[in-house]
Write a protein that holds these residues in place. Structure first.
Motif, PDB file in Angstrom:
ATOM      1  N   LYS A   2       0.822  -1.208   0.000  1.00  0.00           N
ATOM      2  CA  LYS A   2       0.000   0.000   0.000  1.00  0.00           C
ATOM      3  C   LYS A   2       0.859   1.262   0.000  1.00  0.00           C
ATOM      4  O   LYS A   2       0.547   2.223  -0.694  1.00  0.00           O
ATOM      5  CB  LYS A   2      -0.943   0.004   1.195  1.00  0.00           C
ATOM      6  N   ALA A   3       1.944   1.239   0.771  1.00  0.00           N
ATOM      7  CA  ALA A   3       2.833   2.409   0.818  1.00  0.00           C
ATOM      8  C   ALA A   3       3.471   2.646  -0.546  1.00  0.00           C
ATOM      9  O   ALA A   3       3.615   3.796  -0.985  1.00  0.00           O
ATOM     10  CB  ALA A   3       3.908   2.209   1.884  1.00  0.00           C
ATOM     11  N   TYR A   4       3.848   1.578  -1.229  1.00  0.00           N
ATOM     12  CA  TYR A   4       4.441   1.694  -2.556  1.00  0.00           C
ATOM     13  C   TYR A   4       3.437   2.291  -3.546  1.00  0.00           C
ATOM     14  O   TYR A   4       3.779   3.193  -4.322  1.00  0.00           O
ATOM     15  CB  TYR A   4       4.912   0.317  -3.044  1.00  0.00           C
ATOM     16  N   LEU A   5       2.216   1.797  -3.542  1.00  0.00           N
ATOM     17  CA  LEU A   5       1.195   2.305  -4.457  1.00  0.00           C
ATOM     18  C   LEU A   5       0.871   3.765  -4.171  1.00  0.00           C
ATOM     19  O   LEU A   5       0.710   4.567  -5.099  1.00  0.00           O
ATOM     20  CB  LEU A   5      -0.066   1.454  -4.374  1.00  0.00           C
ATOM     21  N   LEU A   6       0.792   4.119  -2.907  1.00  0.00           N
ATOM     22  CA  LEU A   6       0.525   5.499  -2.538  1.00  0.00           C
ATOM     23  C   LEU A   6       1.670   6.407  -2.981  1.00  0.00           C
ATOM     24  O   LEU A   6       1.444   7.474  -3.568  1.00  0.00           O
ATOM     25  CB  LEU A   6       0.307   5.621  -1.028  1.00  0.00           C
ATOM     26  N   THR A   7       2.892   5.977  -2.749  1.00  0.00           N
ATOM     27  CA  THR A   7       4.062   6.772  -3.132  1.00  0.00           C
ATOM     28  C   THR A   7       4.148   6.956  -4.637  1.00  0.00           C
ATOM     29  O   THR A   7       4.338   8.071  -5.125  1.00  0.00           O
ATOM     30  CB  THR A   7       5.350   6.102  -2.613  1.00  0.00           C
ATOM     31  N   THR A   8       3.985   5.880  -5.397  1.00  0.00           N
ATOM     32  CA  THR A   8       4.073   6.002  -6.848  1.00  0.00           C
ATOM     33  C   THR A   8       2.910   6.805  -7.419  1.00  0.00           C
ATOM     34  O   THR A   8       3.089   7.563  -8.367  1.00  0.00           O
ATOM     35  CB  THR A   8       4.149   4.626  -7.534  1.00  0.00           C
ATOM     36  N   GLY A   9       1.732   6.653  -6.843  1.00  0.00           N
ATOM     37  CA  GLY A   9       0.591   7.446  -7.301  1.00  0.00           C
ATOM     38  C   GLY A   9       0.820   8.929  -7.098  1.00  0.00           C
ATOM     39  O   GLY A   9       0.536   9.746  -7.979  1.00  0.00           O
ATOM     40  N   ILE A  10       1.364   9.287  -5.948  1.00  0.00           N
ATOM     41  CA  ILE A  10       1.642  10.699  -5.666  1.00  0.00           C
ATOM     42  C   ILE A  10       2.756  11.223  -6.563  1.00  0.00           C
ATOM     43  O   ILE A  10       2.651  12.323  -7.125  1.00  0.00           O
ATOM     44  CB  ILE A  10       1.987  10.891  -4.175  1.00  0.00           C
ATOM     45  N   ILE A  11       3.816  10.449  -6.729  1.00  0.00           N
ATOM     46  CA  ILE A  11       4.948  10.901  -7.558  1.00  0.00           C
ATOM     47  C   ILE A  11       4.508  11.105  -9.001  1.00  0.00           C
ATOM     48  O   ILE A  11       4.814  12.132  -9.614  1.00  0.00           O
ATOM     49  CB  ILE A  11       6.122   9.906  -7.461  1.00  0.00           C
ATOM     50  N   PHE A  12       3.794  10.146  -9.568  1.00  0.00           N
ATOM     51  CA  PHE A  12       3.343  10.300 -10.948  1.00  0.00           C
ATOM     52  C   PHE A  12       2.324  11.432 -11.083  1.00  0.00           C
ATOM     53  O   PHE A  12       2.292  12.134 -12.095  1.00  0.00           O
ATOM     54  CB  PHE A  12       2.768   8.997 -11.502  1.00  0.00           C
ATOM     55  N   GLY A  13       1.498  11.635 -10.068  1.00  0.00           N
ATOM     56  CA  GLY A  13       0.554  12.750 -10.087  1.00  0.00           C
ATOM     57  C   GLY A  13       1.265  14.092 -10.070  1.00  0.00           C
ATOM     58  O   GLY A  13       0.905  15.011 -10.816  1.00  0.00           O
ATOM     59  N   LEU A  14       2.283  14.220  -9.229  1.00  0.00           N
ATOM     60  CA  LEU A  14       3.066  15.457  -9.191  1.00  0.00           C
ATOM     61  C   LEU A  14       3.838  15.669 -10.491  1.00  0.00           C
ATOM     62  O   LEU A  14       3.967  16.797 -10.979  1.00  0.00           O
ATOM     63  CB  LEU A  14       4.029  15.439  -8.004  1.00  0.00           C
ATOM     64  N   PHE A  15       4.338  14.592 -11.050  1.00  0.00           N
ATOM     65  CA  PHE A  15       5.055  14.658 -12.320  1.00  0.00           C
ATOM     66  C   PHE A  15       4.121  15.162 -13.432  1.00  0.00           C
ATOM     67  O   PHE A  15       4.486  16.029 -14.218  1.00  0.00           O
ATOM     68  CB  PHE A  15       5.606  13.267 -12.656  1.00  0.00           C
TER      69      PHE A  15
END
Length: 66
Positions: A2-15
């Motif tokens: 869950k932490a990985y999915l949350l982190t990647t979702g936020i990073i790609f969203g910011l990108f």
């Protein structure tokens, strides 16, 4: 997971948001530089789609735990 999915979702969203910001505020005429407009638009679409995908997987992972 869950932490990985949350982190990647936020990073790609910011990108995606950063490139959208670049596309809007550093606008170049498509006639003068079509690859810039096409390339940044493609990056926004792909990274936005990856962000949405990560958050959808996160949502489905939350249901699987119950």
């Amino acid at each position: 997971m869950k932490a990985y999915l949350l982190t990647t979702g936020i990073i790609f969203g910011l990108f995606a948001a950063g490139h959208l910001f670049e596309l809007v505020f550093e606008w170049r005429s498509p006639a003068s530089d079509p690859w810039f407009t096409f390339g940044v638009a493609l990056i926004v679409l792909v990274s936005g789609a990856l962000s949405v995908w990560a958050f959808r997987l996160l949502k489905s992972a939350g249901r699987a735990d119950r």
